[in-house]
Structure formats: structure tokens, C-alpha cells
Design a protein around this motif. Structure first.
Motif, PDB file in Angstrom:
ATOM      1  N   GLN A 128      11.594   9.036 -16.405  1.00  0.00           N
ATOM      2  CA  GLN A 128      11.924   7.944 -17.308  1.00  0.00           C
ATOM      3  C   GLN A 128      10.674   7.089 -17.540  1.00  0.00           C
ATOM      4  O   GLN A 128       9.809   6.982 -16.667  1.00  0.00           O
ATOM      5  N   ALA A 161      11.209   2.842 -22.166  1.00  0.00           N
ATOM      6  CA  ALA A 161      12.643   3.015 -22.394  1.00  0.00           C
ATOM      7  C   ALA A 161      13.464   2.070 -21.534  1.00  0.00           C
ATOM      8  O   ALA A 161      14.555   1.648 -21.916  1.00  0.00           O
ATOM      9  N   GLU A 204      19.252   9.783 -24.123  1.00  0.00           N
ATOM     10  CA  GLU A 204      18.606  10.405 -22.975  1.00  0.00           C
ATOM     11  C   GLU A 204      19.308  11.670 -22.475  1.00  0.00           C
ATOM     12  O   GLU A 204      18.623  12.606 -22.020  1.00  0.00           O
TER      13      GLU A 204
END
Length: 424
Positions: A215, A219, A239
Motif C-alpha cells: 500500500q 492512498a 484496491e
């Protein structure tokens, strides 16, 4: 003297005060770690001469101001605050604890000097999964076995791009192997997660590819998977589509046994693993959840915080009940309420009939646990729920090489791969 890291630590600490956020504490501690390492490098290099100027005589500061700020007397309320004078760079103040031998005391001293009123002993209990000693003096991770690879990759679709790392065991010679997708928790990254869970070592033994999607801070500021966003709870969107795309890309590039593709995760990664498994049952044969939450248990940040604290207000049905799932949760988890682990099992096995089997055990010199197993009519495992007694928000049986781990619990990595292998 302006110290950029000070504002970073103050900001992270303020988040802790306002929200009790574990990530904020970690950010503050990491800033201190970076400071200490920078000091050590500067001391090793010795004082550096300033560059000569054509218009000025060559001068050298024999006592350059350090990065460490000494304590000062209480400021006059009528005067603007200024940075205090500091001790020589080659030594910390006499009153400062030694960071190598007393990391917690060193961190507490730093917070005190910045005027941040946080008691680390009170705010950093063991169940947060933080080891300040390891953070200040990290232990190098074990080297890869000869012939094994831990390589980087990336994937992009309409929802965005994510990097990932892929572990290829040394036993791989072109044969088909299972694939496990591992989703890290907040503030973590693939290397940290792999080191803490030791999943690569287990995969080396069992012959399995392991992918670690990463990740981004863009984001999510804390690098959490956005399991609480509505767009990230839909097939073909957000996602989940990226994570599924990473798995499919690896399947296209390697001879993966497509009947043995799994997804697992910790905390926010565990919640996202539930979502990905629910949305893509044709791709993922089973799901592993550690300290996670049920599918669609939140729709925004407020409802996410509520679910983490109390459990999901509603545990709607998810999936057709045929996708096997294994759940680990510590019953002393103050970050994600253990009720969520129960709800994950209830949600997934809503249509399952039959009484489960329950057994208890303990790890030598470690935690006790209760394992509840649900099986199909033919005896094939369908679900397992492991409650680790006394454990907090940390990967059970993990290594101090990574963050958010608890070595005193049963080995969640080994049990998950064992479960995955048995259900397929």
C-alpha cells in the motif's frame, strides 16, 4: 535551529493524544530512531569543514549545533519560543538515557524535552506489538536460502498502481506451486511483513509462492488498506481489483496452481483479505485473517473506528459459505476488538450446519489458545477460529525482525499454510 523531525514527532504525538492511534506512536518512535542513527553517523564521520568561499575567509565551526535539543527552562509566555542551546555534537546531555541500552527511557526523555506529555509505559502496552528495543537496534533479517528469490514487481489498472514483492522458493524449478497473497497492516511494507510473519521461511518448506502487495502513503497516510471505503468493497473497483490483478499477473507469469491461490492479511490487511476473498471467490480458494474485520463492516472512517472498538454493528452475510477461512485474533487486542474475529467466522459460515469441534492448547512458555474447527460433511476443514489468550494486536508466533508480532503465540503462518493445503 529548525528541526523538521520535531514537528513530525509532535504531530504524531498529538494524534495519539486525540485518537489513541498506534500508528502515531510508531511514527514518533521512528522519527527518534532516525535521529539517533543520524547522530551516530555524524559522530563517526567527525566534524566536517565548511566549504571555502571566494569572498570570505575559510572558517570552520568547531562546535556545530547538533540535532539534539536540550531541555530548557519554562518559556516566558510573553516571548515567542526559540530553540534552546544544545550540547556538543559528540555527546548527548549527561542526563539523557543511553538509546542503545535504554531505548524506552531515551524515547520518553525525548518526548519530555519536546513538551509532549505522553507516558510511554501507559500508552505503549505490550499488546500494541511494539518493541522499542528492536526499533532502536533492529536485528538484520535472515538471508535468503541459496537459490531463493525475493523480487520486486508492479501492477497497474484503472484503479491505480501498486508495487509488490514476490518470494520464489529455492525448490522452484518450473513446477506448478500454490500462491499466497499477503496483505500487510498499517505502517508496514512487504519486507517488514515478510520478516515479521516469517511466511517466506514456511513457504520455503512447503513449496509456495508468496506475494506481498504494498500500500502507498498516497492512498492512505498510514499505509493502511482502505477496507472501510465503499469503492474498495466492490468487484472490479478500487484496491480489491488491484490486489486481484497482482495475483492474476503472477499466475500469468509463473506456473501457479490456480486451484491453490489464497489471500491473507493482518489488521487492515486482514479486513481487506476478507473483502478480496469475498469479491473474487473464483480466484482465491481460501482466506486467512489475522486481527481483521468482517466484510463491509464500515462505510467510512467513523464507522470503521466504531467497528474496531466494539465490533461491527451489523455483520451482513458475505459469500456463499463455501470458501474456507482461518481466523486468528488475540483476546487482549485493544486495537481491533476480538468480537470482530467471531463476526468474520459467523459471516462467512452463515449457511454452515453442524457443531464445531473445540480444543485448547498452549505454547511452551507462551500463550494459551482455543481452536474452534468447522468441517464439511466429508470432514474437510471449512473454517478455523484461533483465539490467542493474552495476545494483543500482533501476528501470532511472529518474529521480532518485523513489527506487530508476538512470538509467544501459536505460529499463525504455519497454521495458515497448513489449513490452506488441507482445504484444497
Amino acid at each position: 535551529m529548525k528541526l523538521p523531525f520535531m514537528s513530525s514527532v509532535r504531530g504524531a504525538a498529538q494524534k495519539l493524544i486525540n485518537k489513541g492511534a498506534t500508528a502515531a506512536v510508531r511514527k514518533a518512535m521512528e522519527s527518534m530512531v532516525e535521529l539517533q542513527q543520524k547522530q551516530q553517523q555524524q559522530r563517526a564521520a567527525g566534524p566536517q569543514p565548511a566549504p571555502a568561499s571566494a569572498s570570505q575567509p575559510h572558517m570552520r565551526d568547531i562546535n556545530p549545533p547538533p540535532e539534539y535539543v536540550a531541555p530548557r527552562s519554562a518559556p516566558d509566555a510573553a516571548q515567542p519560543r526559540a530553540e534552546a542551546a544544545a550540547p556538543p555534537q559528540d555527546s548527548a546531555p549527561a542526563s539523557a538515557p543511553n538509546p542503545a541500552t535504554n531505548p524506552t527511557e531515551y524515547a520518553q526523555d525525548m518526548l519530555n524535552r519536546m513538551g509532549i506529555k505522553i507516558d510511554l509505559q501507559a500508552n505503549l502496552p505490550g499488546n500494541f506489538g511494539l518493541d522499542l528495543g528492536s526499533m532502536m537496534n533492529p536485528t538484520p533479517a535472515a538471508p535468503l536460502p541459496e537459490g531463493a528469490k525475493f523480487i520486486s514487481g508492479s501492477y497497474t489498472n484503472h484503479a491505480g498502481s501498486r508495487n509488490y514483492k514476490l518470494y520464489v522458493p529455492s525448490t522452484y524449478t518450473g513446477q506448478a506451486m500454490p500462491l499466497l497473497v499477503m496483505l500487510h497492516g498499517c505502517t508496514q511494507n512487504p519486507d517488514d511483513f515478510a520478516a515479521g510473519t516469517q511466511m517466506n521461511q514456511v513457504a520455503e518448506e512447503m513449496g509456495c509462492f508468496v506475494a506481498y502487495p504494498e500500500q502507498t502513503s498516497g492512498a492512505n497516510h498510514s499505509k493502511c488498506w482502505n477496507w472501510f471505503n465503499a469503492i474498495d468493497q466492490q468487484h472490479g473497483q478500487g484496491e480489491p481489483s488491484i490486489i486481484a490483478g497482482i495475483a492474476q499477473q503472477i499466475i500469468d507469469e509463473y506456473p501457479v496452481n490456480e486451484r491453490q491461490v489464497y489471500v491473507a492479511g493482518l489488521s487492515a490487511g486482514g479486513a481487506m483479505a476478507v473483502i478480496v476473498g469475498t469479491l473474487y471467490p473464483e480466484l482465491f480458494a481460501a482466506v486467512g485473517v489475522h486481527s481483521g474485520l468482517p466484510f463491509a463492516s464500515a462505510q467510512d472512517l467513523p464507522s470503521a473506528l466504531s467497528a474496531m472498538k466494539r465490533g461491527a454493528s451489523t455483520s451482513r452475510k458475505a459469500g456463499n459459505g463455501s470458501q474456507p477461512i482461518i481466523v486468528f485474533h488475540g483476546d487482549n487486542d485493544t486495537t481491533v476488538n476480538p468480537r470482530n474475529g467471531e463476526q468474520v467466522i459467523e459471516q462467512r459460515l452463515h449457511s454452515h450446519k453442524g457443531a464445531p469441534s473445540i480444543q485448547s492448547g498452549s505454547v511452551p512458555n507462551g500463550h494459551r489458545y482455543t481452536q474452534t474447527t468447522h468441517t464439511k460433511a466429508d470432514g474437510t476443514p471449512l473454517g478455523e477460529h484461533w483465539v490467542v489468550h493474552g495476545a494483543g494486536h500482533a501476528w501470532s508466533g511472529g518474529s521480532a525482525h518485523g513489527t506487530y508480532t508476538d512470538a509467544k503465540g501459536p505460529d499463525a503462518s504455519r497454521e495458515m499454510l497448513r489449513f490452506f493445503r488441507n482445504v484444497t
